[in-house]
Write a protein that holds these residues in place. Structure first.
Motif, short mmCIF file in Angstrom:
data_model
loop_
_atom_site.label_atom_id
_atom_site.label_comp_id
_atom_site.label_asym_id
_atom_site.label_seq_id
_atom_site.Cartn_x
_atom_site.Cartn_y
_atom_site.Cartn_z
N ALA A 100 4.60 -14.03 -1.48
CA ALA A 100 5.74 -14.93 -1.65
C ALA A 100 5.70 -15.57 -3.03
O ALA A 100 4.63 -15.79 -3.59
CB ALA A 100 5.72 -16.00 -0.57
N PHE A 101 6.85 -15.87 -3.56
CA PHE A 101 6.93 -16.51 -4.87
C PHE A 101 6.21 -17.83 -4.82
O PHE A 101 6.31 -18.56 -3.88
CB PHE A 101 8.40 -16.72 -5.27
N GLY A 102 5.47 -18.13 -5.87
CA GLY A 102 4.84 -19.43 -5.92
C GLY A 102 3.42 -19.40 -6.42
O GLY A 102 2.69 -20.35 -6.21
N GLU A 129 18.97 -21.40 -6.77
CA GLU A 129 17.54 -21.40 -6.48
C GLU A 129 16.86 -20.18 -7.11
O GLU A 129 15.77 -20.28 -7.68
CB GLU A 129 17.32 -21.42 -4.96
N ALA A 130 17.51 -19.04 -7.05
CA ALA A 130 16.94 -17.83 -7.66
C ALA A 130 16.91 -17.97 -9.18
O ALA A 130 15.92 -17.59 -9.82
CB ALA A 130 17.76 -16.60 -7.26
N ALA A 131 17.97 -18.51 -9.76
CA ALA A 131 18.00 -18.73 -11.21
C ALA A 131 16.90 -19.68 -11.64
O ALA A 131 16.24 -19.46 -12.66
CB ALA A 131 19.37 -19.25 -11.65
N ALA A 132 16.67 -20.72 -10.85
CA ALA A 132 15.60 -21.68 -11.18
C ALA A 132 14.23 -21.01 -11.13
O ALA A 132 13.37 -21.28 -11.97
CB ALA A 132 15.66 -22.87 -10.23
N ARG A 133 14.03 -20.13 -10.15
CA ARG A 133 12.75 -19.42 -10.06
C ARG A 133 12.55 -18.51 -11.27
O ARG A 133 11.45 -18.41 -11.81
CB ARG A 133 12.69 -18.64 -8.76
N GLY A 163 1.39 -14.33 -17.22
CA GLY A 163 1.79 -13.49 -18.32
C GLY A 163 2.96 -12.60 -17.98
O GLY A 163 3.70 -12.83 -17.02
N GLU A 164 3.13 -11.56 -18.76
CA GLU A 164 4.26 -10.64 -18.60
C GLU A 164 4.25 -9.97 -17.23
O GLU A 164 5.28 -9.84 -16.58
CB GLU A 164 4.26 -9.59 -19.71
N GLN A 165 3.08 -9.57 -16.77
CA GLN A 165 3.00 -8.90 -15.47
C GLN A 165 3.44 -9.84 -14.35
O GLN A 165 4.19 -9.45 -13.46
CB GLN A 165 1.59 -8.41 -15.21
N GLY A 166 3.04 -11.10 -14.42
CA GLY A 166 3.46 -12.07 -13.41
C GLY A 166 4.95 -12.29 -13.42
O GLY A 166 5.59 -12.41 -12.38
N ARG A 167 5.54 -12.33 -14.61
CA ARG A 167 7.00 -12.49 -14.72
C ARG A 167 7.72 -11.30 -14.09
O ARG A 167 8.71 -11.46 -13.40
CB ARG A 167 7.42 -12.66 -16.17
N GLN A 168 7.20 -10.11 -14.33
CA GLN A 168 7.83 -8.92 -13.78
C GLN A 168 7.74 -8.91 -12.25
O GLN A 168 8.70 -8.54 -11.58
CB GLN A 168 7.20 -7.65 -14.36
N VAL A 169 6.60 -9.32 -11.72
CA VAL A 169 6.44 -9.37 -10.27
C VAL A 169 7.41 -10.38 -9.68
O VAL A 169 8.10 -10.09 -8.70
CB VAL A 169 4.98 -9.72 -9.89
N ARG A 170 7.51 -11.55 -10.28
CA ARG A 170 8.43 -12.58 -9.76
C ARG A 170 9.88 -12.11 -9.85
O ARG A 170 10.67 -12.32 -8.93
CB ARG A 170 8.23 -13.89 -10.51
N HIS A 171 10.22 -11.46 -10.95
CA HIS A 171 11.58 -10.93 -11.10
C HIS A 171 11.85 -9.89 -10.02
O HIS A 171 12.93 -9.89 -9.40
CB HIS A 171 11.72 -10.32 -12.50
N GLY A 172 10.91 -9.03 -9.76
CA GLY A 172 11.06 -8.03 -8.70
C GLY A 172 11.20 -8.66 -7.32
O GLY A 172 11.96 -8.17 -6.48
N GLU A 177 14.64 -9.92 -2.69
CA GLU A 177 15.21 -10.91 -1.77
C GLU A 177 16.74 -10.89 -1.79
O GLU A 177 17.37 -11.14 -0.77
CB GLU A 177 14.72 -12.31 -2.13
N LEU A 178 17.32 -10.59 -2.95
CA LEU A 178 18.77 -10.56 -3.07
C LEU A 178 19.35 -9.20 -2.70
O LEU A 178 20.57 -9.04 -2.63
CB LEU A 178 19.20 -10.93 -4.49
N GLY A 179 18.48 -8.21 -2.51
CA GLY A 179 18.95 -6.85 -2.22
C GLY A 179 19.67 -6.24 -3.41
O GLY A 179 20.61 -5.48 -3.25
N ALA A 180 19.22 -6.60 -4.60
CA ALA A 180 19.87 -6.13 -5.83
C ALA A 180 18.85 -5.42 -6.71
O ALA A 180 17.65 -5.63 -6.58
CB ALA A 180 20.46 -7.32 -6.59
N ALA A 181 19.35 -4.59 -7.59
CA ALA A 181 18.49 -3.91 -8.55
C ALA A 181 17.95 -4.92 -9.55
O ALA A 181 18.65 -5.88 -9.92
CB ALA A 181 19.26 -2.83 -9.29
#
Length: 101
Positions: free
Chosen positions: A3-5, A71-75, A11-20, A25-29
């Protein structure tokens, strides 16, 4: 996926994981989420894309129709914050520029 948090790392890898995670969660690419997030940034009036395939183009176009929940934009905002002071992130926060003492 955790879960996010905090479990995603830094770093970059963490950002990519959170973005994914947000994209899943949004069911989007991920490309659509990135496009929607960039469009919502203050001062952004245009987004330039460079798809190399029809699939990439579709992902980019999906981002034009995606309304990113606050909420997603804030994350994503939080995940994109850098702890490194550089001219690039100094543009986002003028108090944190390598060109200022």
């Amino acid at each position: 996926m955790a879960a996010f948090g905090g479990q995603a790392g830094g770093g970059e890898q963490g950002r990519q994981v959170r973005h994914g995670q947000v994209a899943a969660e949004l069911g989007a690419a991920p490309a659509a989420v990135a496009m929607a997030w960039v469009r919502g940034r203050p001062g952004v009036t245009s987004v330039i894309v460079g798809p190399r395939s029809v699939e990439q183009l579709r992902g980019n176009l999906d981002g034009l129709a995606l309304d990113l929940p606050a909420e997603a934009a804030a994350r994503l905002d939080e995940a994109s914050r850098s702890t490194t002071i550089s001219p690039v992130n100094g543009m986002n926060d003028p108090t944190r520029s390598a060109f200022r003492p």
